[in-house]
Design a protein around this motif. Structure first.
Motif, PDB file in Angstrom:
ATOM      1  N   LEU A 173       0.812  -1.207   0.000  1.00 29.55           N
ATOM      2  CA  LEU A 173       0.000   0.000   0.000  1.00 29.55           C
ATOM      3  C   LEU A 173       0.846   1.258   0.000  1.00 29.55           C
ATOM      4  CD1 LEU A 173      -3.140  -0.686   2.238  1.00 29.55           C
ATOM      5  CD2 LEU A 173      -2.759  -1.117  -0.191  1.00 29.55           C
ATOM      6  N   THR A 174       2.143   1.142   0.248  1.00 27.21           N
ATOM      7  CA  THR A 174       3.018   2.310   0.125  1.00 27.21           C
ATOM      8  C   THR A 174       3.403   2.575  -1.324  1.00 27.21           C
ATOM      9  OG1 THR A 174       4.886   0.860   0.699  1.00 27.21           O
ATOM     10  CG2 THR A 174       3.960   2.227   2.467  1.00 27.21           C
ATOM     11  N   ASN A 175       2.870   1.773  -2.243  1.00 29.00           N
ATOM     12  CA  ASN A 175       3.098   1.966  -3.684  1.00 29.00           C
ATOM     13  C   ASN A 175       1.806   2.285  -4.421  1.00 29.00           C
ATOM     14  OD1 ASN A 175       4.593   1.769  -6.254  1.00 29.00           O
ATOM     15  ND2 ASN A 175       3.552  -0.199  -6.543  1.00 29.00           N
ATOM     16  N   VAL A 176       0.694   2.476  -3.715  1.00 26.94           N
ATOM     17  CA  VAL A 176      -0.588   2.675  -4.393  1.00 26.94           C
ATOM     18  C   VAL A 176      -1.261   3.963  -3.943  1.00 26.94           C
ATOM     19  CG1 VAL A 176      -0.925   0.188  -4.615  1.00 26.94           C
ATOM     20  CG2 VAL A 176      -2.019   1.408  -2.729  1.00 26.94           C
ATOM     21  N   VAL A 177      -2.113   4.473  -4.838  1.00 26.00           N
ATOM     22  CA  VAL A 177      -2.923   5.661  -4.580  1.00 26.00           C
ATOM     23  C   VAL A 177      -4.354   5.369  -5.023  1.00 26.00           C
ATOM     24  CG1 VAL A 177      -0.983   7.238  -4.883  1.00 26.00           C
ATOM     25  CG2 VAL A 177      -2.414   6.646  -6.859  1.00 26.00           C
ATOM     26  N   PRO A 178      -5.335   6.096  -4.494  1.00 30.39           N
ATOM     27  CA  PRO A 178      -6.713   5.921  -4.973  1.00 30.39           C
ATOM     28  C   PRO A 178      -6.855   6.457  -6.400  1.00 30.39           C
ATOM     29  CG  PRO A 178      -6.659   7.009  -2.816  1.00 30.39           C
ATOM     30  CD  PRO A 178      -5.262   7.040  -3.365  1.00 30.39           C
ATOM     31  N   GLN A 179      -7.159   5.564  -7.319  1.00 32.08           N
ATOM     32  CA  GLN A 179      -7.392   5.965  -8.700  1.00 32.08           C
ATOM     33  C   GLN A 179      -8.845   5.715  -9.068  1.00 32.08           C
ATOM     34  OE1 GLN A 179      -3.633   4.169 -10.763  1.00 32.08           O
ATOM     35  NE2 GLN A 179      -4.556   5.593 -12.207  1.00 32.08           N
ATOM     36  N   VAL A 180      -9.432   6.664  -9.765  1.00 32.00           N
ATOM     37  CA  VAL A 180     -10.772   6.457 -10.302  1.00 32.00           C
ATOM     38  C   VAL A 180     -10.734   5.219 -11.193  1.00 32.00           C
ATOM     39  CG1 VAL A 180     -12.534   7.427 -11.840  1.00 32.00           C
ATOM     40  CG2 VAL A 180     -11.379   8.893 -10.155  1.00 32.00           C
ATOM     41  N   GLN A 181     -11.676   4.321 -10.999  1.00 30.92           N
ATOM     42  CA  GLN A 181     -11.643   3.032 -11.683  1.00 30.92           C
ATOM     43  C   GLN A 181     -11.558   3.180 -13.193  1.00 30.92           C
ATOM     44  OE1 GLN A 181     -15.080   0.842 -10.346  1.00 30.92           O
ATOM     45  NE2 GLN A 181     -14.304   0.600  -8.257  1.00 30.92           N
ATOM     46  N   GLU A 182     -12.388   4.047 -13.751  1.00 32.16           N
ATOM     47  CA  GLU A 182     -12.414   4.199 -15.204  1.00 32.16           C
ATOM     48  C   GLU A 182     -11.096   4.757 -15.741  1.00 32.16           C
ATOM     49  OE1 GLU A 182     -16.629   4.425 -13.685  1.00 32.16           O
ATOM     50  OE2 GLU A 182     -14.663   5.195 -13.086  1.00 32.16           O
ATOM     51  N   PHE A 183     -10.436   5.586 -14.964  1.00 34.38           N
ATOM     52  CA  PHE A 183      -9.148   6.138 -15.390  1.00 34.38           C
ATOM     53  C   PHE A 183      -8.046   5.094 -15.264  1.00 34.38           C
ATOM     54  CE2 PHE A 183      -5.297   8.695 -14.052  1.00 34.38           C
ATOM     55  CZ  PHE A 183      -4.968   9.105 -15.331  1.00 34.38           C
ATOM     56  N   ASN A 184      -8.040   4.377 -14.145  1.00 33.02           N
ATOM     57  CA  ASN A 184      -7.008   3.364 -13.911  1.00 33.02           C
ATOM     58  C   ASN A 184      -7.092   2.240 -14.927  1.00 33.02           C
ATOM     59  OD1 ASN A 184      -4.889   1.988 -12.562  1.00 33.02           O
ATOM     60  ND2 ASN A 184      -6.356   0.826 -11.360  1.00 33.02           N
ATOM     61  N   ASN A 185      -8.295   1.779 -15.209  1.00 34.34           N
ATOM     62  CA  ASN A 185      -8.485   0.652 -16.126  1.00 34.34           C
ATOM     63  C   ASN A 185      -8.616   1.072 -17.582  1.00 34.34           C
ATOM     64  OD1 ASN A 185      -8.502  -1.363 -14.069  1.00 34.34           O
ATOM     65  ND2 ASN A 185     -10.596  -0.770 -13.547  1.00 34.34           N
ATOM     66  N   GLY A 186      -8.630   2.374 -17.827  1.00 34.93           N
ATOM     67  CA  GLY A 186      -8.772   2.886 -19.177  1.00 34.93           C
ATOM     68  C   GLY A 186      -7.508   3.544 -19.691  1.00 34.93           C
ATOM     69  N   PRO A 187      -7.491   4.882 -19.796  1.00 32.99           N
ATOM     70  CA  PRO A 187      -6.355   5.563 -20.434  1.00 32.99           C
ATOM     71  C   PRO A 187      -5.030   5.375 -19.702  1.00 32.99           C
ATOM     72  CG  PRO A 187      -7.885   7.143 -19.456  1.00 32.99           C
ATOM     73  CD  PRO A 187      -8.570   5.827 -19.446  1.00 32.99           C
ATOM     74  N   TRP A 188      -5.051   5.282 -18.367  1.00 28.02           N
ATOM     75  CA  TRP A 188      -3.772   5.117 -17.662  1.00 28.02           C
ATOM     76  C   TRP A 188      -3.170   3.744 -17.929  1.00 28.02           C
ATOM     77  CZ3 TRP A 188      -0.748   8.734 -15.908  1.00 28.02           C
ATOM     78  CH2 TRP A 188       0.344   8.395 -15.103  1.00 28.02           C
ATOM     79  N   LYS A 189      -4.002   2.725 -17.880  1.00 29.96           N
ATOM     80  CA  LYS A 189      -3.510   1.372 -18.160  1.00 29.96           C
ATOM     81  C   LYS A 189      -3.035   1.257 -19.605  1.00 29.96           C
ATOM     82  CE  LYS A 189      -5.607  -1.992 -16.242  1.00 29.96           C
ATOM     83  NZ  LYS A 189      -4.480  -2.434 -15.365  1.00 29.96           N
ATOM     84  N   THR A 190      -3.756   1.864 -20.533  1.00 28.75           N
ATOM     85  CA  THR A 190      -3.348   1.847 -21.936  1.00 28.75           C
ATOM     86  C   THR A 190      -1.972   2.475 -22.104  1.00 28.75           C
ATOM     87  OG1 THR A 190      -5.643   1.916 -22.715  1.00 28.75           O
ATOM     88  CG2 THR A 190      -3.933   2.645 -24.248  1.00 28.75           C
ATOM     89  N   GLN A 191      -1.734   3.594 -21.389  1.00 27.71           N
ATOM     90  CA  GLN A 191      -0.443   4.249 -21.489  1.00 27.71           C
ATOM     91  C   GLN A 191       0.664   3.397 -20.867  1.00 27.71           C
ATOM     92  OE1 GLN A 191       0.122   6.929 -23.232  1.00 27.71           O
ATOM     93  NE2 GLN A 191       2.319   6.990 -22.775  1.00 27.71           N
ATOM     94  N   GLU A 192       0.385   2.731 -19.783  1.00 27.92           N
ATOM     95  CA  GLU A 192       1.376   1.817 -19.192  1.00 27.92           C
ATOM     96  C   GLU A 192       1.744   0.720 -20.180  1.00 27.92           C
ATOM     97  OE1 GLU A 192       0.444   2.110 -14.381  1.00 27.92           O
ATOM     98  OE2 GLU A 192      -0.545   0.561 -15.587  1.00 27.92           O
ATOM     99  N   HIS A 193       0.754   0.200 -20.909  1.00 25.66           N
ATOM    100  CA  HIS A 193       1.023  -0.804 -21.944  1.00 25.66           C
ATOM    101  C   HIS A 193       1.905  -0.213 -23.040  1.00 25.66           C
ATOM    102  CE1 HIS A 193      -1.611  -3.526 -20.028  1.00 25.66           C
ATOM    103  NE2 HIS A 193      -2.744  -3.215 -20.631  1.00 25.66           N
ATOM    104  N   THR A 194       1.576   1.001 -23.472  1.00 29.33           N
ATOM    105  CA  THR A 194       2.337   1.655 -24.537  1.00 29.33           C
ATOM    106  C   THR A 194       3.799   1.819 -24.134  1.00 29.33           C
ATOM    107  OG1 THR A 194       0.391   2.840 -25.365  1.00 29.33           O
ATOM    108  CG2 THR A 194       2.555   3.761 -25.916  1.00 29.33           C
ATOM    109  N   VAL A 195       4.026   2.288 -22.926  1.00 26.32           N
ATOM    110  CA  VAL A 195       5.396   2.474 -22.446  1.00 26.32           C
ATOM    111  C   VAL A 195       6.108   1.132 -22.316  1.00 26.32           C
ATOM    112  CG1 VAL A 195       6.782   3.223 -20.478  1.00 26.32           C
ATOM    113  CG2 VAL A 195       4.932   4.672 -21.321  1.00 26.32           C
ATOM    114  N   ARG A 196       5.411   0.122 -21.830  1.00 22.96           N
ATOM    115  CA  ARG A 196       6.027  -1.213 -21.714  1.00 22.96           C
ATOM    116  C   ARG A 196       6.483  -1.708 -23.079  1.00 22.96           C
ATOM    117  NH1 ARG A 196       4.373  -6.181 -22.726  1.00 22.96           N
ATOM    118  NH2 ARG A 196       2.217  -5.519 -23.039  1.00 22.96           N
TER     119      ARG A 196
END
Length: 309
Positions: A173-196
């Motif tokens: 939990l020292t590595n996590v923050v509250p993220q809006v579900q739609e943002f975390n599972n949508g554009p943010w996750k997509t960008q993490e995939h892109t960077v990976r």
């Protein structure tokens, strides 16, 4: 903490104001808690940062430097806000990965932030009630248990790691923050995939990543108390000086360093930009030191002739 000027509406929020110490004042005020919670990142933890240098200008008195350890080894570094109970940033080295998530790991806490340290390694949450000293300095599972709109978003995502233990270490939990579900599972996750995919394909050496947040004082509340700060923006930047100079221009132009940010709301997008542009953006919307810099010397190779290769 990166306190944002941007207002953020939430059903579970309240606004607080507190002063920010300057960089020079903090150097005097910082003290260690115990073990790997450090006044200065140790050499073994600085290995997760370009040129062994942490970001400058993101400090105040409630922030603790954590060398995040799991199974006897340091895995990444975190600057943690013991007031808002969220990380300001996590710094890690990217590992070539297939992108699969490790789902069979229990969420962990940081014993180094307790009054009596039980060791340097992160630990699974114990059964039953926690000692109050755990809750004083960090988030606990109950803080997220009845929150409908937010979920635990990792700053160091497990999909950017390859070794099972490195993946497991991201579930603290020292590595996590509250993220809006739609943002975390949508554009943010997509960008993490892109960077990976980009770093998998075109970074030949070590890629250093720093992912952080800004806040504006809104919190998740539990038992009528402010418990966990809600990010306004999430941001991330990577630095890889040894990259494929024959990569397509669209990808080559995003080396040796690039960055992105997004607002932590349902209808959000992620914007890519240069690291200096991200730094300029954060200086406008947050309280940071005027010398704020994510990577040492803006991720320039020690020998600029490398650009000519």
């Amino acid at each position: 903490m990166l306190k944002s000027f941007v207002p953020f509406a939430s059903m579970v929020s309240t606004v607080r104001v507190r002063s920010v110490l300057t960089w020079s004042m903090l150097l005097v005020a910082l003290v260690t808690v115990q073990a790997e919670v450090q006044a200065h990142f140790s050499p073994e933890c600085k290995e997760f940062m370009y040129m062994g240098t942490p970001p400058l200008g993101l400090q105040d008195q409630s922030l603790k430097k954590i060398c995040q350890r799991y199974n006897g080894k340091p895995r990444f570094a975190t600057l943690y806000d013991t007031f808002d109970h969220i990380p300001v940033y996590s710094a890690y080295t990217f590992k070539r990965s297939d992108g699969f998530k490790k789902m069979d790991v229990s969420w962990m806490y940081e014993p180094q932030l307790s009054t009596v340290s039980t060791g340097r390694d992160m630990q699974p949450f114990p059964q039953g009630d926690l000692h109050s000293k755990f809750e004083d300095a960090q988030a606990v599972l109950e803080d997220y248990s009845n929150v409908v709109n937010y979920e635990r978003g990792q700053l160091n995502p497990d999909e950017h790691q390859a070794d099972p233990d490195d993946k497991a270490a991201t579930y603290t939990l020292t590595n996590v923050v509250p993220q809006v579900q739609e943002f975390n599972n949508g554009p943010w996750k997509t960008q993490e995939h892109t960077v990976r995919q980009r770093l998998n394909n075109y970074c030949r050496g070590t890629a250093y990543v720093v992912t952080g947040v800004t806040t504006s004082g809104h919190t998740i509340r539990r038992h009528n108390q402010n418990r966990v700060g809600i990010p306004t923006y999430l941001w991330s930047a990577y630095c890889c000086i040894d990259y494929d100079h024959n990569a397509p221009f669209a990808e080559r132009s995003k080396f040796p360093a690039f960055a992105y940010h997004g607002m932590n709301v349902k209808a959000s997008t992620v914007q890519e930009m240069s690291v200096p542009d991200l730094e300029g953006f954060l200086k406008k919307v947050t309280y940071v030191d005027k010398r704020f810099q994510i990577f040492y010397d803006n991720c320039l190779p020690p020998d600029n002739s490398l650009h000519l290769l």
